[in-house]
Write an enzyme that holds these catalytic residues in place. Structure first.
Site, PDB file in Angstrom:
ATOM      1  N   ASP A 208       0.888  -1.160   0.000  1.00 25.22           N
ATOM      2  CA  ASP A 208       0.000   0.000   0.000  1.00 25.22           C
ATOM      3  C   ASP A 208       0.923   1.205   0.000  1.00 25.22           C
ATOM      4  OD1 ASP A 208      -1.650   2.156   0.532  1.00 25.22           O
ATOM      5  OD2 ASP A 208      -2.983   1.026   1.838  1.00 25.22           O
ATOM      6  N   HIS A 209       1.107   1.818  -1.169  1.00 27.62           N
ATOM      7  CA  HIS A 209       2.168   2.818  -1.292  1.00 27.62           C
ATOM      8  C   HIS A 209       1.936   4.033  -0.398  1.00 27.62           C
ATOM      9  CE1 HIS A 209      -0.703   4.487  -4.284  1.00 27.62           C
ATOM     10  NE2 HIS A 209      -0.176   5.640  -3.970  1.00 27.62           N
ATOM     11  N   HIS A 271      -6.186   2.451   1.139  1.00 24.96           N
ATOM     12  CA  HIS A 271      -5.510   3.673   1.577  1.00 24.96           C
ATOM     13  C   HIS A 271      -6.203   4.345   2.767  1.00 24.96           C
ATOM     14  CE1 HIS A 271      -3.174   3.080  -1.911  1.00 24.96           C
ATOM     15  NE2 HIS A 271      -3.880   3.761  -2.773  1.00 24.96           N
TER      16      HIS A 271
END
Length: 518
Positions: A208-209, A271
């Site tokens: 999950d950047h 996110h």
């Protein structure tokens, strides 16, 4: 206590006086390689390849590092190197350095093939063995699945069949999986089952950047390294919390992926729920992976959905309008989108967290495309002072205090509070902001999120990666909302360049709140 690092000669050494928690010395990966599936896609071209180069340019990758691309293209290795160089030069964060490129390019390999072709994976196995032999990668390999979720199982099984998935003789094998982790709880659990058949659970890294962004990590420092915030970080002082991820672009060529997925599955499930968990969690025993996961899991387990989903959720679909000075088409006119699509491009939900700290504090999560501008932020909006000893005319414009953590694009923290207007003959109070900006406060530029996350994978350091338990809990939160929306038909339209549908405004108004304008 011992702590190991890497010398310039790539030999491991130990400093008995160094605490391993001391992060002042750089963390340098040992001998290893990355294999990227989907190497010709946008994510690889714009994020992964530049991040790998920037890590090398910062001296954080070993001289023996290897990079292998796997794709359908009928390329020679020289053509693939040219492709990699072109995209690095177009998107790298650090200055392009020929010496760094020369060293990195010597370890670049390419395997042409398809996921269904077993012979392609045998060639990949031979390539990996050649890197071990000639490049010195020592059997340490990470496999990055930058591919659609439907391809995860077949790639995993092919890696198992050709003997690449299991660690041997002290070497490691790891798999990196891009979101989305399924499209609902059942599919996520099935994906986990398939991956677990092939890779050890401790070798699976779910990317999950957002969790690699400096400001998200600074949220933990803000809360737990300062005494001024934590005493008011609770229901006694916080009125409500707004977490926003707004984009000013449309589907941008992602129609094939996006249609049928929608804003909630694409952004909220991963996110925004992760940002909420970090905002709401209790102080962890340490920042080790297990301790962070324990606290995030408690938050996600305590989430309560609103009883009236019609009143406390909203969804929309952008229509034609203006983005800046440019006219743009609506979602249903985008290339590749069905004219009767019911996929939402805007989603907003209210969640409550049934813990002592947050009882009675609503958390509002929203995301959308073609909104007013690109911004991601976490805003804690505080309760009004219990008594204002001012004339009503002196404070009629006074809002609530707010602490805003800006995740992107201008990373920093803003504190909004009331202050006396200078020169006023009476006590006139007006909202003002105190601003901290990363760009102005630090000379170091912030690395891209993928730099941090790729390096963490190569080091086997998992604190910033969601676990399967977190993924399952997130789907348990979102699935009932998706089921409710599926029976409603067409989402409410909103004009491109605005801040979403009227339904979302009314959703907060019912609770006596309004959305912040970022």
């Amino acid at each position: 206590m011992n702590a190991s690092t890497t010398s310039p000669g790539n030999q491991s050494w130990s400093n008995p006086l160094r605490d391993p928690r001391d992060l002042r010395l750089p963390r340098i990966a040992g001998p290893c390689s990355i294999v990227i599936f989907g190497v010709t896609g946008d994510l690889s071209r714009k994020k992964l390849l530049p991040a790998i180069y920037d890590l090398a340019n910062r001296g954080l990758l070993p001289p023996s590092f290897g990079l292998t691309g796997f794709a359908r293209r009928d390329w020679s290795e020289e053509q693939f190197r040219d492709f990699v160089k072109e995209n690095i030069q177009a998107h790298c964060r650090t200055q392009f350095n020929e010496a760094t490129w020369k060293q990195l390019s010597e370890g670049i390999r390419f395997v042409q093939g398809t996921f269904e072709d077993a012979e392609s994976f045998e060639r990949l196995s031979d390539t990996v063995a050649e890197l071990d032999r000639d490049r010195g990668t020592r059997g340490n390999h990470a496999f990055y699945m930058s591919v659609p979720p439907r391809d995860f199982p077949i790639v995993a099984r092919q890696l198992a069949n050709c003997g690449l998935a299991k660690s041997t003789d002290g070497a490691w094998r790891r798999v990196i999986i891009e979101k989305p982790f399924g499209h609902d709880l059942a599919s996520a659990q099935e994906l986990d089952r398939v991956i677990a058949e092939v890779f050890d659970p401790n070798s699976v890294f779910r990317i999950d950047h957002y969790l690699g962004k400096e400001t998200v990590q600074n949220l933990l420092a803000l809360r737990f390294a300062n005494t001024m915030y934590e005493p008011i970080w609770n229901a006694n002082y916080v009125d409500h919390v707004q977490i926003t991820m707004a984009e000013d672009i449309g589907v941008a060529g992602r129609a094939g992926y996006y249609d049928g997925i929608g804003a909630a599955r694409d952004v909220i499930q991963n996110h925004l729920l992760q940002l909420m968990a970090l905002t709401a969690m209790e102080e962890p025993v340490s920042f080790a992976a297990d301790d962070l996961t324990d606290e995030k899991t408690k938050v996600l387990s305590a989430v309560r959905l609103p009883k009236d989903l019609a009143a406390h959720t909203a969804r929309g679909q952008y229509s034609a309008g203006w983005q800046g000075s440019q006219p743009v088409v609506g979602y249903l006119e985008e290339k590749g989108i069905s004219p009767d699509s019911t996929t939402e491009t805007y989603a907003a939900i209210r969640l409550d967290i049934d813990t002592r700290r947050w009882a009675g504090v609503p958390f509002y999560l929203r995301t959308g495309k073609r909104l007013g501008r690109r911004v991601t932020e976490i805003a804690l909006v505080f309760k009004r002072a219990p008594h204002l000893p001012f004339q009503s005319t002196a404070t009629q414009e006074l809002g609530k205090n707010a602490l805003v953590i800006r995740v992107q694009p201008y990373e920093g923290v803003t504190l909004r509070f009331g202050s006396k207007v200078p020169g006023a003959t009476s006590m006139e109070v007006r909202d003002v902001s105190m601003d901290f900006s990363y760009g102005r406060s630090f000379t170091e530029s912030s690395p891209e999120a993928y730099e941090r996350l790729i390096l963490d994978v190569l080091l086997g350091d998992p604190p910033l990666f969601p676990t399967s338990r977190e993924v399952d809990l997130s789907w348990k939160i979102l699935d009932p909302i998706e089921d409710f929306w599926s029976a409603l038909g067409q989402p409410q339209p909103y004009r491109s360049g605005t801040w979403g549908p009227q339904e979302a405004v009314e959703m907060l108004a019912r609770d006596g709140h309004r959305w912040r304008k970022p």
